[in-house]
Design an enzyme around this catalytic site. Structure first.
Site, PDB file in Angstrom:
ATOM      1  N   ARG A   1      85.717  20.667  -0.102  1.00  0.00           N
ATOM      2  CA  ARG A   1      86.816  20.066   1.316  1.00  0.00           C
ATOM      3  C   ARG A   1      87.203  22.118   0.727  1.00  0.00           C
ATOM      4  O   ARG A   1      88.600  22.157   1.728  1.00  0.00           O
ATOM      5  CB  ARG A   1      88.099  19.320   0.808  1.00  0.00           C
ATOM      6  N   GLY A   2      87.041  22.139  -0.105  1.00  0.00           N
ATOM      7  CA  GLY A   2      88.308  23.323  -0.794  1.00  0.00           C
ATOM      8  C   GLY A   2      88.256  24.717  -0.087  1.00  0.00           C
ATOM      9  O   GLY A   2      88.911  25.561   0.102  1.00  0.00           O
TER      10      GLY A   2
ATOM     11  N   ASP B   1      81.507  28.773  -9.819  1.00  0.00           N
ATOM     12  CA  ASP B   1      82.395  28.624 -11.052  1.00  0.00           C
ATOM     13  C   ASP B   1      81.052  28.374 -11.381  1.00  0.00           C
ATOM     14  O   ASP B   1      79.780  29.096 -11.644  1.00  0.00           O
ATOM     15  CB  ASP B   1      82.706  27.317 -10.858  1.00  0.00           C
TER      16      ASP B   1
HETATM   17  P1  IMP Z   1      80.375  24.469  -9.033  1.00  0.00           P
HETATM   18  O1  IMP Z   1      80.403  26.554  -8.791  1.00  0.00           O
HETATM   19  O2  IMP Z   1      79.208  24.187  -8.566  1.00  0.00           O
HETATM   20  O3  IMP Z   1      80.501  24.714 -10.211  1.00  0.00           O
HETATM   21  O4  IMP Z   1      81.327  24.082  -8.636  1.00  0.00           O
HETATM   22  C1  IMP Z   1      82.207  24.732  -7.777  1.00  0.00           C
HETATM   23  C2  IMP Z   1      83.295  23.479  -6.927  1.00  0.00           C
HETATM   24  O5  IMP Z   1      84.560  23.293  -8.109  1.00  0.00           O
HETATM   25  C3  IMP Z   1      84.458  24.433  -6.214  1.00  0.00           C
HETATM   26  O6  IMP Z   1      84.077  24.717  -4.600  1.00  0.00           O
HETATM   27  C4  IMP Z   1      85.860  24.317  -6.350  1.00  0.00           C
HETATM   28  O7  IMP Z   1      85.973  22.439  -5.367  1.00  0.00           O
HETATM   29  C5  IMP Z   1      85.870  23.487  -7.294  1.00  0.00           C
HETATM   30  N1  IMP Z   1      86.173  24.320  -8.363  1.00  0.00           N
HETATM   31  C6  IMP Z   1      85.748  25.359  -9.349  1.00  0.00           C
HETATM   32  N2  IMP Z   1      86.922  26.185 -10.642  1.00  0.00           N
HETATM   33  C7  IMP Z   1      87.766  25.702  -9.431  1.00  0.00           C
HETATM   34  C8  IMP Z   1      89.092  25.273  -9.614  1.00  0.00           C
HETATM   35  O8  IMP Z   1      89.444  26.631 -11.261  1.00  0.00           O
HETATM   36  N3  IMP Z   1      91.000  24.959  -9.342  1.00  0.00           N
HETATM   37  C9  IMP Z   1      90.259  24.297  -8.181  1.00  0.00           C
HETATM   38  N4  IMP Z   1      88.538  23.770  -8.230  1.00  0.00           N
HETATM   39  C10 IMP Z   1      87.532  24.185  -8.666  1.00  0.00           C
HETATM   40 MG    MG Z   2      84.805  23.532  -3.611  1.00  0.00          MG
END
Ligand code: IMP
Ligand code: MG
Length: 176
Positions: free
Chosen positions: A42-43, A103
């Site tokens: 959703r972010g 991330d």
């Molecule tokens: P990844 O790259 O698969 O680990 O996931 C990224 C997702 O994790 C992003 O779309 C965010 O929704 C969530 N995420 C990663 N870091 C943060 C943070 O610092 N705050 C809030 N959500 C985060």
């Molecule tokens: Mg996200």
């Protein structure tokens, strides 16, 4: 009980500058073409809403959602696509995957594989924030807004247990 204090990391003005720069880079690269933006729910909805309004390139917009796991759960199979897009919509199109924060990279890695199978003409990634210290898989990032430290961030779409998405600035969460 743990108290959370929000410390300002990026003001709405700073975010605005970053979004305008990204839009200009995208416009320059896709001049004369039409783009399909695939926004990761959703972010990224806040970022995408601002980004499309700064862009001049004609855009279509669609959304994908991947499974998230409750905090503390060990993920075994990696993220799963739970809301997808139609193959006919992606095939032959210039596709830009839009993420709020990169991330570990697992979500984008998964979605790139998912979209690539649908035969897009091109496929690139745009993320407002990049947290490189946390990366677990190598993923391409063609449009990087800004690099952030390894801190938990909220605001501008980013949540903490579904809260704080509506804040206009980005904060890091300090536990005290
Ligand atoms: P990844 O790259 O698969 O680990 O996931 C990224 C997702 O994790 C992003 O779309 C965010 O929704 C969530 N995420 C990663 N870091 C943060 C943070 O610092 N705050 C809030 N959500 C985060
Ligand atoms: Mg996200």
């Amino acid at each position: 009980m743990t108290q959370h204090k929000l410390v300002l990391l990026l003001s709405r003005q700073e975010i605005g500058e970053v979004v305008r720069r990204l839009a200009a880079e995208i416009d320059r690269d896709y001049a004369g073409r039409e783009l399909l933006l695939v926004v990761i729910l959703r972010g990224a909805f806040v970022f995408a809403a601002d980004l499309v309004r700064e862009m001049r390139t004609p855009v279509r917009v669609d959304f994908v959602r991947i499974s998230s796991y409750p905090t503390g759960t060990v993920t075994t199979g990696g993220p799963r696509v739970v809301t997808g897009v139609r193959r006919e919509e992606v095939r032959g199109r210039d596709v830009l995957l839009v993420e709020d924060i990169l991330d570990t990279g697992l979500s984008v890695d998964r979605l790139l594989k998912y979209l690539r199978r649908m035969g897009p003409a091109s496929l690139r990634v745009c993320a407002l924030l990049d947290k490189p210290s946390r990366r677990r898989v190598d993923v391409p990032l063609h449009y990087r807004g800004t690099t952030v430290p390894d801190r938990f961030l909220v605001g501008y779409g980013l949540d903490m247990d579904q809260r704080c998405r509506n804040l206009s600035d980005i904060y890091w969460v300090q536990e005290s």
